[in-house]
Scaffold this active site. Structure first.
Site, mmCIF file in Angstrom:
data_model
loop_
_atom_site.group_PDB
_atom_site.id
_atom_site.type_symbol
_atom_site.label_atom_id
_atom_site.label_comp_id
_atom_site.label_asym_id
_atom_site.label_seq_id
_atom_site.Cartn_x
_atom_site.Cartn_y
_atom_site.Cartn_z
ATOM 1 N N LEU A 19 -1.345 15.365 -27.853
ATOM 2 C CA LEU A 19 -0.933 14.945 -26.518
ATOM 3 C C LEU A 19 -1.017 16.102 -25.529
ATOM 4 O O LEU A 19 -1.507 15.933 -24.405
ATOM 5 C CB LEU A 19 0.496 14.390 -26.548
ATOM 6 C CG LEU A 19 1.018 13.850 -25.215
ATOM 7 C CD1 LEU A 19 0.148 12.715 -24.698
ATOM 8 C CD2 LEU A 19 2.469 13.398 -25.347
ATOM 9 N N THR A 42 1.519 27.226 -23.927
ATOM 10 C CA THR A 42 2.673 27.725 -24.684
ATOM 11 C C THR A 42 2.486 27.466 -26.164
ATOM 12 O O THR A 42 1.865 26.485 -26.571
ATOM 13 C CB THR A 42 3.998 27.080 -24.228
ATOM 14 O OG1 THR A 42 4.058 25.735 -24.706
ATOM 15 C CG2 THR A 42 4.144 27.110 -22.727
ATOM 16 N N LYS A 48 -2.112 30.584 -32.352
ATOM 17 C CA LYS A 48 -2.153 29.188 -31.933
ATOM 18 C C LYS A 48 -2.397 29.072 -30.432
ATOM 19 O O LYS A 48 -3.112 28.180 -29.976
ATOM 20 C CB LYS A 48 -0.830 28.498 -32.300
ATOM 21 C CG LYS A 48 -0.930 26.992 -32.397
ATOM 22 C CD LYS A 48 -1.795 26.573 -33.576
ATOM 23 C CE LYS A 48 -1.876 25.062 -33.695
ATOM 24 N NZ LYS A 48 -2.824 24.644 -34.741
ATOM 25 N N SER A 182 9.219 11.547 -23.065
ATOM 26 C CA SER A 182 10.187 10.873 -23.922
ATOM 27 C C SER A 182 9.426 10.111 -25.012
ATOM 28 O O SER A 182 8.341 10.515 -25.421
ATOM 29 C CB SER A 182 11.061 9.937 -23.075
ATOM 30 O OG SER A 182 12.011 9.279 -23.884
ATOM 31 N N TYR A 205 15.280 12.672 -34.262
ATOM 32 C CA TYR A 205 14.165 12.737 -33.310
ATOM 33 C C TYR A 205 14.338 11.686 -32.220
ATOM 34 O O TYR A 205 14.259 11.985 -31.022
ATOM 35 C CB TYR A 205 12.826 12.524 -34.020
ATOM 36 C CG TYR A 205 11.661 12.517 -33.055
ATOM 37 C CD1 TYR A 205 11.106 13.706 -32.610
ATOM 38 C CD2 TYR A 205 11.145 11.320 -32.557
ATOM 39 C CE1 TYR A 205 10.049 13.712 -31.704
ATOM 40 C CE2 TYR A 205 10.100 11.313 -31.653
ATOM 41 C CZ TYR A 205 9.554 12.511 -31.232
ATOM 42 O OH TYR A 205 8.528 12.503 -30.320
ATOM 43 N N LYS A 209 15.213 12.009 -27.973
ATOM 44 C CA LYS A 209 14.480 11.388 -26.866
ATOM 45 C C LYS A 209 15.400 10.497 -26.023
ATOM 46 O O LYS A 209 15.201 10.347 -24.816
ATOM 47 C CB LYS A 209 13.281 10.599 -27.397
ATOM 48 C CG LYS A 209 12.225 11.482 -28.062
ATOM 49 C CD LYS A 209 11.717 12.565 -27.120
ATOM 50 C CE LYS A 209 10.622 13.409 -27.734
ATOM 51 N NZ LYS A 209 10.095 14.443 -26.823
ATOM 52 N N SER A 241 -0.869 11.142 -33.950
ATOM 53 C CA SER A 241 -0.270 12.471 -33.826
ATOM 54 C C SER A 241 -0.411 13.179 -35.161
ATOM 55 O O SER A 241 -0.355 12.560 -36.221
ATOM 56 C CB SER A 241 1.212 12.340 -33.459
ATOM 57 O OG SER A 241 1.854 13.577 -33.552
#
Length: 346
Positions: A19, A42, A48, A182, A205, A209, A241
């Protein structure tokens, strides 16, 4: 590195994710060509961060070459489960920038422990669309705390990013935009107000959110009125994902993908599958195409044609969440007042 002083500054947390990458490329595609762009990547680690920059550079070169000479990269090393790292990111940003135009909070960390395959099979047989829209068979560990003695998922997805915003608010003032990512699964049932750090929650998790939703609705008006900051709340729908790949083999991965397409053909608007479609709502919000007063999701029809889907959110308890985070920030202001670090030395 010579940062472009008057460029458009874009910072995306979690840039290396599917994403995060697609938010970057979609935004670059849609920003006008009359101004330079500084993309601030970031990551927790330097390798990475460099990998993310390389992937975005290659995409720009091959797909939007007109942006190549307009685009410059920077990086910030930050681990949102480490408050000293968050503070260090603030110092680096404050030292190098006078203003940030777009800040995407794409933090998404879970403490997954596998899949309950029996429950997954039962859910798929009973209702295949619901099974891949609101799954309850993903197992998450409880009681996982960070080294800062905070709920790890709470800190990674909510408080760490919130504290960074708290520190860099002056850089976002007068026109900056915050886009909180979210989830479709942020229902009120996933959050107990007796466990705001989600240490006892089996769905930490999803609970994190839900906290993001409540935080947005408690703060977006005040941010606009007091600081001139525009804050938006979005979710990416359902897409492929990489965060859960460790629990899948090729058979179960392609089985999941097939169920996603079946759900879409049966009328689910949320099975975007593509990370590029999932990034539609975040980028639309950044470009002022959505409302602050509603949560907006990335959606598509059966053929994969994308659109935005607006949703109302139950905001019960939003002020309690806002006060809790504000008070916790004051505690950490005190704890960190003598701590100065530089992430580029890590």
């Amino acid at each position: 590195m010579s940062l472009i002083k008057d460029s458009v500054k874009v910072m995306i947390t979690g840039t290396s994710s599917n994403l995060g990458f697609n938010i970057a490329v979609r935004l670059l595609e849609q920003l006008p060509n009359d101004k330079e762009i500084t993309l601030i990547v970031t990551s927790r680690t330097l390798p990475k961060a460099k990998e993310s920059i390389s992937e975005i550079k290659n995409h720009v070169k091959n797909n939007i070459p007109e942006k190549t000479k307009l685009l410059e990269f920077d990086y910030i090393l930050v681990d949102f489960t480490d408050m000293v790292s968050v503070l260090s990111a603030y110092y680096d940003l404050d030292k190098r920038y006078k203003h940030i135009d777009y800040l995407f909070i794409n933090a998404a960390q879970g403490v997954y422990n596998g899949i309950d395959w029996y429950s997954a099979t039962v859910e798929v047989l009973k209702n295949p669309v619901d099974a891949v829209t609101n799954p309850t068979y993903k197992l998450q560990r409880t009681g996982v705390a960070s080294n800062d003695n905070l709920g790890l998922v709470f800190q990674a997805n909510v408080f760490g990013p919130y504290y960074l915003i708290h520190r860099v608010k002056h850089l976002l003032a007068k026109g900056g935009k915050i886009i909180w990512i979210s989830s479709l699964m942020s229902h009120p049932k996933y959050l107990s107000f007796n466990d705001l750090q989600l240490l006892r929650s089996p769905e930490s998790y999803e609970g994190s959110k839900r906290l993001v939703d409540l935080l947005h609705f408690a703060s977006y008006r005040r941010l606009k009125e007091e600081d001139g900051i525009l804050q938006y709340l979005v979710h990416p729908g359902i897409f492929t994902s990489f965060s859960f790949f460790q629990f899948l083999n090729p058979f179960t991965y392609y089985g999941m993908l097939m169920l996603f397409y079946i759900a879409r053909m049966l009328g689910s608007p949320y099975h975007n599958i593509s990370g590029y479609i999932a990034a539609n709502a975040p980028v639309a919000a950044a470009l002022g195409k959505t409302k602050q007063s509603l949560k907006v999701g990335s959606a598509c029809n059966r053929s994969g044609k994308e659109y935005l889907k607006y949703e109302e959110v139950d905001t019960t308890g939003k002020e309690d969440v806002a006060k809790y985070l504000e008070d916790l920030s004051k505690e950490w202001d005190e704890k960190l007042k003598h701590q100065i670090t530089n992430s580029r030395q890590k």
